[in-house]
Scaffold this motif. Structure first.
Motif, PDB file in Angstrom:
ATOM      1  N   UNK A  23       0.839  -1.358  -0.326  1.00  0.00           N
ATOM      2  CA  UNK A  23      -0.017  -0.031  -0.183  1.00  0.00           C
ATOM      3  C   UNK A  23       0.976   1.236  -0.212  1.00  0.00           C
ATOM      4  N   UNK A  24      -0.010   2.485  -0.371  1.00  0.00           N
ATOM      5  CA  UNK A  24       1.158   3.386   0.069  1.00  0.00           C
ATOM      6  C   UNK A  24       1.590   3.547   1.585  1.00  0.00           C
ATOM      7  N   UNK A  25       1.097   2.890   2.616  1.00  0.00           N
ATOM      8  CA  UNK A  25       2.578   2.954   3.644  1.00  0.00           C
ATOM      9  C   UNK A  25       3.568   2.117   3.550  1.00  0.00           C
ATOM     10  N   UNK A  26       3.599   1.085   2.546  1.00  0.00           N
ATOM     11  CA  UNK A  26       4.238   0.228   2.665  1.00  0.00           C
ATOM     12  C   UNK A  26       4.325  -1.069   2.361  1.00  0.00           C
ATOM     13  N   UNK A  27       4.696  -2.462   2.658  1.00  0.00           N
ATOM     14  CA  UNK A  27       5.318  -3.842   3.067  1.00  0.00           C
ATOM     15  C   UNK A  27       3.889  -3.889   3.890  1.00  0.00           C
ATOM     16  N   UNK A  28       3.224  -5.121   3.763  1.00  0.00           N
ATOM     17  CA  UNK A  28       2.647  -5.847   5.445  1.00  0.00           C
ATOM     18  C   UNK A  28       2.473  -6.617   5.350  1.00  0.00           C
ATOM     19  N   UNK A  29       2.936  -7.636   6.007  1.00  0.00           N
ATOM     20  CA  UNK A  29       2.782  -8.816   6.533  1.00  0.00           C
ATOM     21  C   UNK A  29       1.747  -8.936   7.029  1.00  0.00           C
ATOM     22  N   UNK A  30       0.501 -10.275   6.350  1.00  0.00           N
ATOM     23  CA  UNK A  30      -0.625 -10.430   6.876  1.00  0.00           C
ATOM     24  C   UNK A  30      -1.000 -11.937   8.000  1.00  0.00           C
ATOM     25  N   UNK A  31       0.447 -12.673   7.293  1.00  0.00           N
ATOM     26  CA  UNK A  31       0.551 -14.280   7.304  1.00  0.00           C
ATOM     27  C   UNK A  31       0.275 -14.664   7.289  1.00  0.00           C
ATOM     28  N   UNK A  32      -1.180 -15.886   7.707  1.00  0.00           N
ATOM     29  CA  UNK A  32      -1.988 -17.085   7.287  1.00  0.00           C
ATOM     30  C   UNK A  32      -3.678 -16.756   7.555  1.00  0.00           C
ATOM     31  N   UNK A  33      -3.843 -16.974   6.879  1.00  0.00           N
ATOM     32  CA  UNK A  33      -5.634 -16.948   6.897  1.00  0.00           C
ATOM     33  C   UNK A  33      -6.258 -17.925   8.106  1.00  0.00           C
ATOM     34  N   UNK A  55      -5.169   5.305   7.191  1.00  0.00           N
ATOM     35  CA  UNK A  55      -4.032   4.651   7.023  1.00  0.00           C
ATOM     36  C   UNK A  55      -3.368   4.361   6.189  1.00  0.00           C
ATOM     37  N   UNK A  56      -4.208   4.473   4.709  1.00  0.00           N
ATOM     38  CA  UNK A  56      -3.350   4.384   3.623  1.00  0.00           C
ATOM     39  C   UNK A  56      -4.343   4.757   2.547  1.00  0.00           C
ATOM     40  N   UNK A  57      -3.956   5.279   1.660  1.00  0.00           N
ATOM     41  CA  UNK A  57      -4.332   6.027   0.599  1.00  0.00           C
ATOM     42  C   UNK A  57      -4.250   5.885  -0.886  1.00  0.00           C
TER      43      UNK A  57
END
Length: 162
Positions: A23-33, A55-57
């Protein structure tokens, strides 16, 4: 994820079973669902929540498309940029590239991403291009025969080449 008139609030992808968003805030790891929840739904819900909270655009779709990798007109690197360079990964990559050659596939964007990550491939027998898993092409669990070819019009030519 596209919102509004050609605006993108983020991209989601899977890497070694984890789901990540960019996103505009960078990369984020959500892990496994959680069990029973598709990763795409988890990622979409996360993006929507982050966007609603401010938090993101959003960025124009044209910008996202311009930044997307394009197929190379030559050899790709041996390993995907996320793959650590070690003996095991190099050996796996060499095996995978030999298998691609044997089955008339060509890596079009990146080097070997690992067996269970999508790898953008190009068929050398027809104009098909798209993501495939190396583990599906080589045969599951190290099997010796690759699965049947699923490329339209190419299966007969491939069978005759065996």
């Amino acid at each position: 994820m596209i919102v509004g008139e050609d605006q993108v609030i983020g991209r989601a992808y899977r890497w070694h079973r984890d789901w990540l968003v960019l996103t505009t805030a960078g990369e984020h790891n959500l892990r496994r669902p959680p069990k029973g929840t598709p990763g795409t739904e988890m990622a979409a819900a996360h993006l929507a929540e982050q966007y609603a909270a401010g938090r993101i655009g959003a960025v124009p779709l044209d910008q996202v498309l311009a930044e997307a990798p394009t197929p190379l007109c030559g050899p790709v690197p041996l390993l995907h940029p996320r793959m650590p360079v070690n003996d095991r990964n190099i050996e796996g990559a060499l095996t995978a590239f030999a298998g691609l050659r044997a089955h008339h596939w060509r890596a079009a964007l990146t080097g070997f991403p690992g067996s269970d990550n999508h790898w953008y491939l190009s068929c050398e027998l027809c104009p098909w291009e798209g993501p495939k898993f190396w583990s599906h092409l080589r045969g599951r669990n190290g099997g010796r025969r690759a699965r049947a070819v699923t490329r339209a019009g190419a299966s007969e030519r491939t069978r005759s080449a065996d």
